[in-house]
Design an enzyme around this catalytic site. Structure first.
Site, PDB file in Angstrom:
ATOM      1  N   GLU A 166      28.506  61.329  48.431  1.00 45.94           N
ATOM      2  CA  GLU A 166      27.944  60.038  48.063  1.00 45.94           C
ATOM      3  C   GLU A 166      28.224  58.990  49.125  1.00 45.94           C
ATOM      4  OE1 GLU A 166      29.138  60.380  43.406  1.00 45.94           O
ATOM      5  OE2 GLU A 166      30.430  59.317  44.768  1.00 45.94           O
ATOM      6  N   CYS A 218      29.802  52.002  52.195  1.00 47.79           N
ATOM      7  CA  CYS A 218      30.990  52.780  51.843  1.00 47.79           C
ATOM      8  C   CYS A 218      30.642  54.251  52.046  1.00 47.79           C
ATOM      9  CB  CYS A 218      31.358  52.488  50.386  1.00 47.79           C
ATOM     10  SG  CYS A 218      32.708  53.510  49.774  1.00 47.79           S
ATOM     11  N   CYS A 275      38.335  66.229  47.605  1.00 47.33           N
ATOM     12  CA  CYS A 275      39.542  65.639  48.180  1.00 47.33           C
ATOM     13  C   CYS A 275      40.738  66.480  47.752  1.00 47.33           C
ATOM     14  CB  CYS A 275      39.714  64.205  47.679  1.00 47.33           C
ATOM     15  SG  CYS A 275      41.109  63.342  48.445  1.00 47.33           S
ATOM     16  N   CYS A 283      44.927  62.572  43.391  1.00 48.31           N
ATOM     17  CA  CYS A 283      45.271  61.369  42.609  1.00 48.31           C
ATOM     18  C   CYS A 283      44.723  61.588  41.195  1.00 48.31           C
ATOM     19  CB  CYS A 283      44.684  60.116  43.244  1.00 48.31           C
ATOM     20  SG  CYS A 283      45.266  59.857  44.935  1.00 48.31           S
ATOM     21  N   CYS A 288      41.351  59.960  39.784  1.00 50.42           N
ATOM     22  CA  CYS A 288      40.175  59.860  40.657  1.00 50.42           C
ATOM     23  C   CYS A 288      39.230  61.037  40.440  1.00 50.42           C
ATOM     24  CB  CYS A 288      40.645  59.803  42.105  1.00 50.42           C
ATOM     25  SG  CYS A 288      39.307  59.857  43.306  1.00 50.42           S
ATOM     26  N   SER A 294      40.451  53.501  54.533  1.00 50.45           N
ATOM     27  CA  SER A 294      41.334  53.470  53.365  1.00 50.45           C
ATOM     28  C   SER A 294      42.027  54.813  53.226  1.00 50.45           C
ATOM     29  CB  SER A 294      40.498  53.178  52.116  1.00 50.45           C
ATOM     30  OG  SER A 294      41.292  53.284  50.951  1.00 50.45           O
ATOM     31  N   SER A 348      46.476  52.883  49.910  1.00 49.53           N
ATOM     32  CA  SER A 348      46.417  52.934  48.449  1.00 49.53           C
ATOM     33  C   SER A 348      47.822  53.156  47.892  1.00 49.53           C
ATOM     34  CB  SER A 348      45.504  54.083  48.012  1.00 49.53           C
ATOM     35  OG  SER A 348      44.186  53.838  48.439  1.00 49.53           O
ATOM     36  N   CYS A 399      33.563  56.273  43.659  1.00 46.71           N
ATOM     37  CA  CYS A 399      34.510  57.356  43.831  1.00 46.71           C
ATOM     38  C   CYS A 399      34.122  58.689  43.216  1.00 46.71           C
ATOM     39  CB  CYS A 399      35.853  56.921  43.258  1.00 46.71           C
ATOM     40  SG  CYS A 399      36.188  55.188  43.462  1.00 46.71           S
TER      41      CYS A 399
HETATM   42  N1  SAH Z   1      41.477  58.714  49.940  1.00 43.78           N
HETATM   43  C1  SAH Z   1      41.401  57.337  50.304  1.00 43.78           C
HETATM   44  C2  SAH Z   1      40.012  56.727  50.216  1.00 43.78           C
HETATM   45  C3  SAH Z   1      39.134  57.032  49.048  1.00 43.78           C
HETATM   46  S1  SAH Z   1      39.270  56.211  47.518  1.00 43.78           S
HETATM   47  C4  SAH Z   1      42.378  56.530  49.497  1.00 43.78           C
HETATM   48  O1  SAH Z   1      43.067  57.091  48.658  1.00 43.78           O
HETATM   49  O2  SAH Z   1      42.509  55.336  49.745  1.00 43.78           O
HETATM   50  C5  SAH Z   1      39.229  54.472  47.744  1.00 43.78           C
HETATM   51  C6  SAH Z   1      40.051  53.750  46.669  1.00 43.78           C
HETATM   52  O3  SAH Z   1      39.445  53.894  45.368  1.00 43.78           O
HETATM   53  C7  SAH Z   1      41.465  54.305  46.545  1.00 43.78           C
HETATM   54  O4  SAH Z   1      42.378  53.235  46.455  1.00 43.78           O
HETATM   55  C8  SAH Z   1      41.389  55.073  45.233  1.00 43.78           C
HETATM   56  O5  SAH Z   1      42.644  55.240  44.644  1.00 43.78           O
HETATM   57  C9  SAH Z   1      40.452  54.211  44.413  1.00 43.78           C
HETATM   58  N2  SAH Z   1      39.871  54.874  43.233  1.00 43.78           N
HETATM   59  C10 SAH Z   1      39.664  56.197  43.036  1.00 43.78           C
HETATM   60  N3  SAH Z   1      39.115  56.420  41.819  1.00 43.78           N
HETATM   61  C11 SAH Z   1      38.954  55.206  41.227  1.00 43.78           C
HETATM   62  C12 SAH Z   1      38.428  54.781  39.966  1.00 43.78           C
HETATM   63  N4  SAH Z   1      37.938  55.635  39.101  1.00 43.78           N
HETATM   64  N5  SAH Z   1      38.422  53.452  39.708  1.00 43.78           N
HETATM   65  C13 SAH Z   1      38.892  52.561  40.621  1.00 43.78           C
HETATM   66  N6  SAH Z   1      39.382  52.906  41.820  1.00 43.78           N
HETATM   67  C14 SAH Z   1      39.428  54.217  42.135  1.00 43.78           C
END
Ligand code: SAH
Length: 342
Positions: A89, A102, A109, A113, A116, A190, A213, A332
């Site tokens: 995406e 973006c 990934c 996390c 996510c 990020s 993050s 995401c």
């Molecule tokens: N892997 C990288 C970049 C991708 S995600 C990172 O971890 O920073 C970009 C941001 O979106 C990260 O801070 C991630 O934790 C956040 N994110 C992921 N899923 C989300 C969700 N469902 N709602 C809000 N933020 C989310």
């Protein structure tokens, strides 16, 4: 077939084989990046006989648009299908004069996390440099000729610092005046906070804006939410972020996704203030965007406000990320999952 967006010299070599002047490579790049041509056939000032030959022997696109969604606020999202059927995406956000894209860096990934959508099925593979550039080109084509991409955030699917070998050449093209000509300071990478990756970025190219993050300010909670923290620990993440800041002079951003009832209390905010310890950083607070099938929920408005209040009173720079395109699941890895289910 050669993909001309992958790094290498074969466009120049191919032109030489055809006894074409070397400057035509530049003209083709200008057509692609500045004039947003969709095909060689569109490159109308190339010799007429050369265009079908280019079409037959060289390839611009390896992706196709599987789905294109537009939200009421002007946010557009593309689901791109890659040559091997995998899907990624990318998103175009419109805010005032800004045209921010973006982009994703991996299919899936590996960071895991827990909240996510991108990491639910792990990582499938790294994106190639060409696939990263195609996201930029496809999104640029959504803009009218009078507008251009102003900012890039590498915040889509994947962990960018786990794919630096392919990401850095793509970002170099994004910066290049013969590419998109986007200044480094308008490019944000990020990361989940991989100290080795941050150190490499510090050594190679500290001009980008780095966003780390955090999501929790103590190791116990952070390891629960961001499992990779088990092996790094917060202290190491903060040290490498500080080195990046010292070298680049760029303000650091820390991202903090607020999960209702999990990391959103005033105590959590106070612990974040202690962790930051007076650093001149910006904290980007992101209200959780609920993911179907996962147990986490959005923070209540009250808890969000109290959390922000603690940070602001302590003099921390805070920004709340607005939920652009939430209704088209522009967050995401969500669209990919929806599309996989339907
Ligand atoms: N892997 C990288 C970049 C991708 S995600 C990172 O971890 O920073 C970009 C941001 O979106 C990260 O801070 C991630 O934790 C956040 N994110 C992921 N899923 C989300 C969700 N469902 N709602 C809000 N933020 C989310």
């Amino acid at each position: 077939m050669h993909h001309i967006l992958e790094p290498g010299t074969f466009l120049a070599e191919w032109l030489a084989q055809q006894r074409q002047p070397a400057w035509r490579a530049k003209a083709i790049r200008r057509w692609l990046f500045a004039r947003r041509a969709a095909s060689f056939a569109d490159m109308t000032d190339l010799p007429k006989e050369l265009r079908p030959q280019l079409e037959a022997e060289l390839q611009i696109w390896t992706t196709s648009i599987a789905k294109h969604t537009t939200a009421e606020d002007g946010t557009e999202k593309l689901l791109l299908e890659l040559h091997d059927g995998q899907r990624i995406e990318c998103v175009l956000l419109r805010e005032g004069e800004r045209r921010t894209v973006c982009i994703s860096s991996q299919v899936g990934c590996a960071m895991g996390c827990v909240f996510c959508a991108s990491g639910i099925d792990g990582v499938v593979r790294n994106l190639t440099t060409g696939e990263i550039l195609e996201q930029l080109l496809r999104l640029a084509q959504l803009l009218p000729a009078t507008e251009r991409i102003s900012h890039i955030v590498v915040m889509g699917m994947g962990e960018p610092l786990a794919n630096l070998d392919r990401l850095l050449p793509a970002l170099a093209t994004a910066q290049d005046p013969e590419g998109f000509g986007i200044s480094q300071r308008r490019i944000t990478v990020s990361t989940v906070g991989l100290p080795k990756g941050i150190d490499r970025l510090t050594d190679e190219n500290p001009g980008y804006h780095l966003a780390v993050s955090l999501h929790a300010a103590d190791d116990t909670l952070r390891t629960q939410l961001v499992p990779v923290n088990q092996s790094t620990g917060l202290a190491e993440v903060m040290e490498s972020a500080d080195r990046y800041w010292e070298t680049s002079g760029r303000r650091l951003t820390f991202e903090y996704v607020l999960l209702g009832g999990v990391n959103d209390s005033q105590e959590h905010a106070a612990s974040l203030v202690r962790l930051l310890g007076g650093r001149a950083a910006l904290v980007n607070v992101i209200p959780y965007n609920a993911v179907a099938g996962l147990p986490w929920r959005e923070p209540s408005q009250g808890s969000r406000e109290r959390f922000l209040e603690v940070l602001r009173e302590a003099g921390v720079n805070v920004q709340v990320r607005r939920r652009k395109g939430a209704r088209i699941d522009a967050a995401c890895g969500q669209l990919r999952r929806l599309a996989a289910q339907t």
